[in-house]
Design an enzyme around this catalytic site. Sequence first.
Site: not given
Length: 282
Positions: A52, A96, A119
């Site tokens: 990422k 994460q 997200d």
Amino acid sequence: MTQVIDGKAISAQIKEELKGKVQALKNAGREVTLAVIQVGEDAASTVYVGNKKKACEYIGIRSLAYELPESTSETELLELIAELNKRTDVNGILVQLPLPKHIEEDKVIRSIHPLKDVDGFHPASVGALCIGEPGFVSCTPAGIIQLLKRSGVEIAGKECVVVGRSNIVGKPMAMLLLRENGTVTVAHSKTKDLKSVTKRADILIAAVGKPKMFTREYIKEGAVVIDVGIHRMENKKLCGDVDYEDVAPICSAITPVPGGVGPMTIAMLMHNCVESIQIQEG
Ligand code: NDP
């Protein structure tokens, strides 16, 4: 001839487009910033976070890395998120997953401000998707829509079957296909006679997490097959939920594993980061 849907090429195309957008924002004096939080040292998470960060660098997005020890308490993590929620120079916040067992994931997901929820996991983002309001969409299903559209697959009016109903893949996938005017069925582990359901599909999305489960008995001839699963086999090679060798010859288009859905997830995360500026400005 079966069309192999090339997720690598399509994700590269999207990243190029985003690079241009980020440059245009920079020219207008705006910088896109993503804060990435990792708690603990799970090896797979470290690889994902690294990818990422690399993608951010490539596109020109500033990334702030918060690598917290495994012992970080839930309160400490929530405090950091609260601080990032307030910062006007931070556009997106990504935590994460999975988190260490002593931290409640749902609580953390809900603590991210919906306007920074790149997200797309916050209930407000999910709700916005359901009622067709602007908001962040979960990256993997959003990437699948791009794969279909950019490969010339028509969704409107098609029988779409999604197998899997997780909050991050199956459910948002179904909502997105519905938004594109597909006729959508969602199947899961309690579905009776799954084969007869999947055999109806013009577009089949396999997201169950079972290696090579979908053989040609599940597939209608000429269907488009999207394989979300990703598994490492004993010989170290990757495979999906679909038995590619068996299914590819009878479908009209299929995504390979690797190189299909996988690369799209990060591309769409980057897309969400760039979009965040617009979403934040209403
Ligand atoms: P989950 O384990 O959260 O959900 C799996 C779903 O599949 C559940 O809804 C379950 O049903 C259903 N299911 C399980 N077994 C069967 C079966 N035999 N028949 C029918 N349905 C079944 O998985 P995720 O949605 O998180 O992920 C699915 C797959 O996609 C995994 O392989 C994962 O690694 C991969 N993935 C890949 C990504 C990428 O970027 N390429 C991103 C995210 C996930 P029930 O609800 O009834 O239990």
